[in-house]
Scaffold this active site. Structure first.
Site: not given
Length: 328
Positions: A205, A209, A242
């Site tokens: 991850y 990014k 989220t």
């Protein structure tokens, strides 16, 4: 080796998270200024059916834009469009299907969009996933690498001619890459971008990014050199409550819930920096920046490595089937 390859990325990522939470504890979320109307401009927002993507699409539509919500959930897409139109926004929204884990689907999306004959002024590369168990896409890529980065790299390049054509001096087209503070923990394994030697979801991850920041900086340099009226920026929404956190292991989920209620940003707050980059007059002609909480911020030292930027660009061209001469 296994312990170091898994434990170090995990520790680095959670340290980044703690720093962000500490900042958010003592600093208010960025408040959007009043933005001018954007009538006649067209935007694409990937992952725009929910969360920050939905809030970005909703706000851009309220400014008068025609917004294409790109996503892989047709029912969610239809619902998002319906809710936006119910608000009586000044612009319009529509949903077009794209599966960002499939390079073929990205090509099909671009072909469908270009067949409409619309201009393109804003591209928000927002879709993403976080810390999923090890899995590969249909093209054989690691899931984070493909969904968060490589598909957006391909999408951006396939739409670049249209973005160039739609922009003009004083009214540039804008590309926004949704990065994250976790990029500070990111390391690019150029010989193992798919993390097959030793898998770490945290490392995968963070790498994806960081790759988005590298893309923003390198592409902006190339566009500036070619005197194109297109800007590229990377944005950091902070820690936002989220569905991305649904993939956390159960104990982390339990610890996250009470903290999120107090310290996490809402999706609307998280989206504000992408909206600002997409529409603010202050950002006209401004590119190659990393934006956090409404300000230009220093990104990781690795992100400024020009050789790494160029190597990542060339490698991404090969992996996505593009020619390296695409910008010429």
């Amino acid at each position: 080796m296994w312990l170091m390859s898994v434990l170090v990325p995990l520790i680095r990522l959670y340290l980044c998270g703690m720093k962000v939470l500490f900042y958010q504890m003592f600093n208010r979320s960025f408040t959007l200024p009043v933005l001018s109307k954007q009538n006649g401009r067209v935007a694409i927002v990937t992952g725009g059916t929910r969360g920050m993507g939905y809030e970005t699409a909703r706000h851009l539509t309220s400014l008068g834009m025609h917004v294409i919500i790109a996503g892989n959930e047709r029912e969610e897409g239809a619902s998002a469009v319906s809710k936006i139109h119910e608000e009586g926004c000044g612009g319009t929204a529509e949903f077009i299907f794209v599966d960002m884990t499939s390079l073929k689907s990205v090509h099909q999306f671009v072909q469908m969009f270009k067949s409409r004959g619309l201009p393109l002024h804003v591209l928000v590369n927002n879709a993403g996933t976080m810390m999923v168990p090890e899995r590969q896409t249909e093209d054989g890529f690691e899931f984070h690498f493909c969904l968060n980065y490589l598909s957006h790299f391909l999408l951006t390049n396939l739409l670049l001619d249209l973005l160039k054509k739609s922009g003009r001096p004083g009214r540039c087209s804008r590309i926004i890459n949704m990065s994250s503070a976790t990029h500070y923990a990111g390391v690019i394994h150029m010989d193992d971008l798919n993390r097959r030697v030793c898998y770490s979801s945290h490392g995968a991850y963070a790498q994806s990014k960081l790759a988005l920041v590298l893309l923003a900086y390198y592409l902006q340099d190339q566009l500036t050199a070619a005197d194109c009226s297109v800007t590229v920026n990377a944005v950091d929404p902070g820690m936002v409550d989220t569905a991305l956190y649904d993939n956390l292991w159960s104990l982390a989920q339990m610890l996250k819930r009470p903290v999120a209620k107090i310290l996490f940003r809402t999706p609307a707050q998280g989206a504000s920096i992408a909206i600002y980059a997409a529409a603010a007059a202050e950002m006209e002609g401004v590119g190659g920046c990393y934006l956090y909480n409404g300000r230009k911020t220093q990104s990781s030292y690795l992100s400024y490595d020009l050789e790494l930027q160029a190597d990542m660009w060339k490698k991404s061209c090969r992996l996505s089937g593009l020619q390296d001469a695409l910008l010429t």
